[in-house]
Scaffold this motif. Structure first.
Motif, PDB file in Angstrom:
ATOM      1  N   GLN A 100      69.828  -6.952 -29.748  1.00 57.90           N
ATOM      2  CA  GLN A 100      69.675  -8.160 -29.388  1.00 57.90           C
ATOM      3  C   GLN A 100      68.484  -8.623 -30.095  1.00 57.90           C
ATOM      4  OE1 GLN A 100      69.294  -7.062 -24.809  1.00 57.90           O
ATOM      5  NE2 GLN A 100      70.072  -9.550 -24.958  1.00 57.90           N
ATOM      6  N   LEU A 101      67.730  -7.884 -30.679  1.00 55.48           N
ATOM      7  CA  LEU A 101      66.334  -8.279 -31.447  1.00 55.48           C
ATOM      8  C   LEU A 101      66.715  -8.298 -33.130  1.00 55.48           C
ATOM      9  CD1 LEU A 101      64.159  -6.120 -29.169  1.00 55.48           C
ATOM     10  CD2 LEU A 101      64.118  -8.583 -29.386  1.00 55.48           C
ATOM     11  N   LEU A 102      67.709  -7.480 -33.457  1.00 52.84           N
ATOM     12  CA  LEU A 102      67.694  -7.219 -34.837  1.00 52.84           C
ATOM     13  C   LEU A 102      67.983  -8.264 -35.735  1.00 52.84           C
ATOM     14  CD1 LEU A 102      69.675  -4.011 -34.854  1.00 52.84           C
ATOM     15  CD2 LEU A 102      67.310  -4.225 -35.523  1.00 52.84           C
ATOM     16  N   ASP A 103      68.540  -9.517 -35.278  1.00 50.19           N
ATOM     17  CA  ASP A 103      68.799 -10.678 -36.016  1.00 50.19           C
ATOM     18  C   ASP A 103      67.610 -11.593 -36.296  1.00 50.19           C
ATOM     19  OD1 ASP A 103      71.229 -10.191 -36.265  1.00 50.19           O
ATOM     20  OD2 ASP A 103      71.996 -11.601 -34.381  1.00 50.19           O
ATOM     21  N   ASP A 104      66.459 -11.290 -35.530  1.00 48.35           N
ATOM     22  CA  ASP A 104      65.333 -12.184 -35.812  1.00 48.35           C
ATOM     23  C   ASP A 104      64.339 -11.201 -36.826  1.00 48.35           C
ATOM     24  OD1 ASP A 104      63.317 -14.144 -33.848  1.00 48.35           O
ATOM     25  OD2 ASP A 104      62.375 -12.444 -34.975  1.00 48.35           O
ATOM     26  N   ALA A 105      64.051 -12.156 -37.785  1.00 55.81           N
ATOM     27  CA  ALA A 105      63.127 -11.517 -38.837  1.00 55.81           C
ATOM     28  C   ALA A 105      61.868 -10.852 -38.337  1.00 55.81           C
ATOM     29  CB  ALA A 105      62.793 -12.359 -39.957  1.00 55.81           C
ATOM     30  N   LEU A 106      61.040 -11.423 -37.464  1.00 56.73           N
ATOM     31  CA  LEU A 106      59.738 -10.930 -37.140  1.00 56.73           C
ATOM     32  C   LEU A 106      59.867  -9.922 -36.227  1.00 56.73           C
ATOM     33  CD1 LEU A 106      56.742 -11.604 -37.051  1.00 56.73           C
ATOM     34  CD2 LEU A 106      56.878 -13.075 -35.097  1.00 56.73           C
ATOM     35  N   ALA A 107      60.913  -9.852 -35.133  1.00 59.24           N
ATOM     36  CA  ALA A 107      61.202  -8.828 -34.350  1.00 59.24           C
ATOM     37  C   ALA A 107      61.443  -7.599 -35.272  1.00 59.24           C
ATOM     38  CB  ALA A 107      62.526  -9.153 -33.573  1.00 59.24           C
ATOM     39  N   ARG A 108      62.192  -7.579 -36.254  1.00 64.56           N
ATOM     40  CA  ARG A 108      62.745  -6.564 -37.179  1.00 64.56           C
ATOM     41  C   ARG A 108      61.373  -6.146 -37.715  1.00 64.56           C
ATOM     42  NH1 ARG A 108      68.083  -6.276 -39.078  1.00 64.56           N
ATOM     43  NH2 ARG A 108      67.350  -5.090 -40.810  1.00 64.56           N
ATOM     44  N   ARG A 109      60.299  -6.915 -38.408  1.00 61.54           N
ATOM     45  CA  ARG A 109      59.078  -6.419 -38.615  1.00 61.54           C
ATOM     46  C   ARG A 109      58.103  -5.678 -37.565  1.00 61.54           C
ATOM     47  NH1 ARG A 109      58.837 -11.251 -41.893  1.00 61.54           N
ATOM     48  NH2 ARG A 109      57.361 -12.346 -40.550  1.00 61.54           N
ATOM     49  N   ILE A 110      58.419  -6.203 -36.465  1.00 65.55           N
ATOM     50  CA  ILE A 110      57.677  -5.478 -35.401  1.00 65.55           C
ATOM     51  C   ILE A 110      58.495  -4.013 -35.183  1.00 65.55           C
ATOM     52  CG2 ILE A 110      57.614  -5.452 -32.878  1.00 65.55           C
ATOM     53  CD1 ILE A 110      57.198  -8.385 -33.096  1.00 65.55           C
ATOM     54  N   LEU A 111      59.635  -3.947 -35.066  1.00 69.30           N
ATOM     55  CA  LEU A 111      60.303  -2.800 -34.975  1.00 69.30           C
ATOM     56  C   LEU A 111      60.216  -1.833 -35.896  1.00 69.30           C
ATOM     57  CD1 LEU A 111      63.531  -4.660 -33.461  1.00 69.30           C
ATOM     58  CD2 LEU A 111      62.099  -2.761 -32.104  1.00 69.30           C
ATOM     59  N   SER A 112      60.034  -2.136 -37.322  1.00 70.80           N
ATOM     60  CA  SER A 112      59.853  -1.226 -38.421  1.00 70.80           C
ATOM     61  C   SER A 112      58.566  -0.581 -38.432  1.00 70.80           C
ATOM     62  CB  SER A 112      60.213  -2.095 -39.667  1.00 70.80           C
ATOM     63  OG  SER A 112      58.917  -2.905 -40.004  1.00 70.80           O
ATOM     64  N   ARG A 113      57.794  -1.073 -37.591  1.00 64.66           N
ATOM     65  CA  ARG A 113      56.025  -0.561 -37.574  1.00 64.66           C
ATOM     66  C   ARG A 113      56.000   0.482 -36.252  1.00 64.66           C
ATOM     67  NH1 ARG A 113      55.656  -4.838 -40.825  1.00 64.66           N
ATOM     68  NH2 ARG A 113      53.899  -4.963 -42.179  1.00 64.66           N
ATOM     69  N   VAL A 114      56.957   0.520 -35.246  1.00 65.04           N
ATOM     70  CA  VAL A 114      56.472   1.675 -34.227  1.00 65.04           C
ATOM     71  C   VAL A 114      56.930   2.717 -34.425  1.00 65.04           C
ATOM     72  CG1 VAL A 114      56.512  -0.645 -32.766  1.00 65.04           C
ATOM     73  CG2 VAL A 114      58.642   0.823 -32.873  1.00 65.04           C
ATOM     74  N   ASP A 115      56.713   3.482 -33.748  1.00 65.76           N
ATOM     75  CA  ASP A 115      56.855   5.012 -33.665  1.00 65.76           C
ATOM     76  C   ASP A 115      57.930   5.418 -32.696  1.00 65.76           C
ATOM     77  OD1 ASP A 115      54.967   6.064 -35.809  1.00 65.76           O
ATOM     78  OD2 ASP A 115      53.760   4.828 -34.460  1.00 65.76           O
ATOM     79  N   GLY A 116      58.082   4.640 -31.594  1.00 69.39           N
ATOM     80  CA  GLY A 116      58.989   4.828 -30.541  1.00 69.39           C
ATOM     81  C   GLY A 116      59.298   3.674 -29.816  1.00 69.39           C
ATOM     82  N   LEU A 117      60.357   3.518 -29.473  1.00 70.11           N
ATOM     83  CA  LEU A 117      61.004   2.169 -28.755  1.00 70.11           C
ATOM     84  C   LEU A 117      61.727   2.909 -27.445  1.00 70.11           C
ATOM     85  CD1 LEU A 117      61.319  -1.126 -28.810  1.00 70.11           C
ATOM     86  CD2 LEU A 117      63.569  -0.439 -29.545  1.00 70.11           C
ATOM     87  N   ILE A 118      61.434   2.011 -26.349  1.00 70.90           N
ATOM     88  CA  ILE A 118      62.341   2.275 -25.071  1.00 70.90           C
ATOM     89  C   ILE A 118      62.866   0.983 -24.857  1.00 70.90           C
ATOM     90  CG2 ILE A 118      62.252   2.991 -22.474  1.00 70.90           C
ATOM     91  CD1 ILE A 118      59.294   4.090 -24.925  1.00 70.90           C
ATOM     92  N   ASP A 119      63.994   1.005 -24.951  1.00 75.15           N
ATOM     93  CA  ASP A 119      65.012  -0.498 -24.722  1.00 75.15           C
ATOM     94  C   ASP A 119      65.638  -0.571 -23.739  1.00 75.15           C
ATOM     95  OD1 ASP A 119      67.146   0.756 -25.374  1.00 75.15           O
ATOM     96  OD2 ASP A 119      67.610  -0.590 -27.003  1.00 75.15           O
ATOM     97  N   GLY A 120      66.101  -1.931 -23.237  1.00 72.12           N
ATOM     98  CA  GLY A 120      67.169  -2.120 -22.057  1.00 72.12           C
ATOM     99  C   GLY A 120      66.277  -2.373 -20.664  1.00 72.12           C
ATOM    100  N   ARG A 121      66.901  -3.352 -20.115  1.00 70.77           N
ATOM    101  CA  ARG A 121      66.472  -3.692 -18.746  1.00 70.77           C
ATOM    102  C   ARG A 121      66.581  -2.335 -17.582  1.00 70.77           C
ATOM    103  NH1 ARG A 121      69.202  -8.980 -16.488  1.00 70.77           N
ATOM    104  NH2 ARG A 121      68.158  -8.013 -14.846  1.00 70.77           N
TER     105      ARG A 121
END
Ligand code: SF4
Length: 152
Positions: A100-121
């Motif tokens: 859901q976040l990948l279409d947003d340019a700023l969200a992509r920049r954020i995601l490209s900088r993190v070492d781990g992501l826990i996603d989903g409700r």
């Protein structure tokens, strides 16, 4: 940025001893949420970037988890914080699915900088006490390599 609080020495929000930054505000309103006090966008207090970074430095751990609430509600502040933490191991929680976040340019920049992501409700019916870091089985823990595969 609007934060609920900053927690030192957590052992449940990712690998190792971590400093946890709790962003205020969450639109997901999951049934059984562990922290409904985090839902109000006007909850918490205003913190300057400088103050947050200084507090993280003083606590001393180079492992930081950004949680909430929903950090992507304050996307610009989230981006600035992650940029200011170059060299830190950063885990990020979000109630959104990564896709859901990948279409947003700023969200992509954020995601490209993190070492781990826990996603989903959080989904109460999928709660599993044997899980670590996440609360329900639909949530994913994605490491940096797995995240990069989504960027092509
Ligand atoms: S995403 Fe997290 S903080 Fe938001 S309602 Fe769901 S469990 Fe609570």
């Amino acid at each position: 940025m609007r934060l609920l609080h900053i927690l030192a020495d957590s052992v449940v929000d990712g690998p190792g001893l971590r400093t946890v930054i709790f962003f205020a505000g969450c639109p997901h309103h999951c049934a059984g949420c562990h922290n409904p006090d985090s839902w109000a966008v006007e909850g918490g207090e205003d913190y300057s970037l400088q103050h947050v970074v200084e507090q993280i430095r003083q606590i001393g751990s180079h492992r930081v988890t950004i949680s909430g609430g929903e950090p992507f509600l304050q996307q610009e502040a989230l981006y600035e914080l992650i940029n200011a933490l170059t060299g830190y191991d950063i885990y990020l929680f979000t109630g959104y699915r990564l896709e859901q976040l990948l279409d947003d340019a700023l969200a992509r920049r954020i995601l490209s900088r993190v070492d781990g992501l826990i996603d989903g409700r959080y989904i109460k019916t999928l709660h599993d006490y044997s899980l670590s870091i996440r609360g329900s089985t639909n949530q994913r823990i994605l490491n940096k390599k797995q995240l990069q595969s989504f960027f092509g």
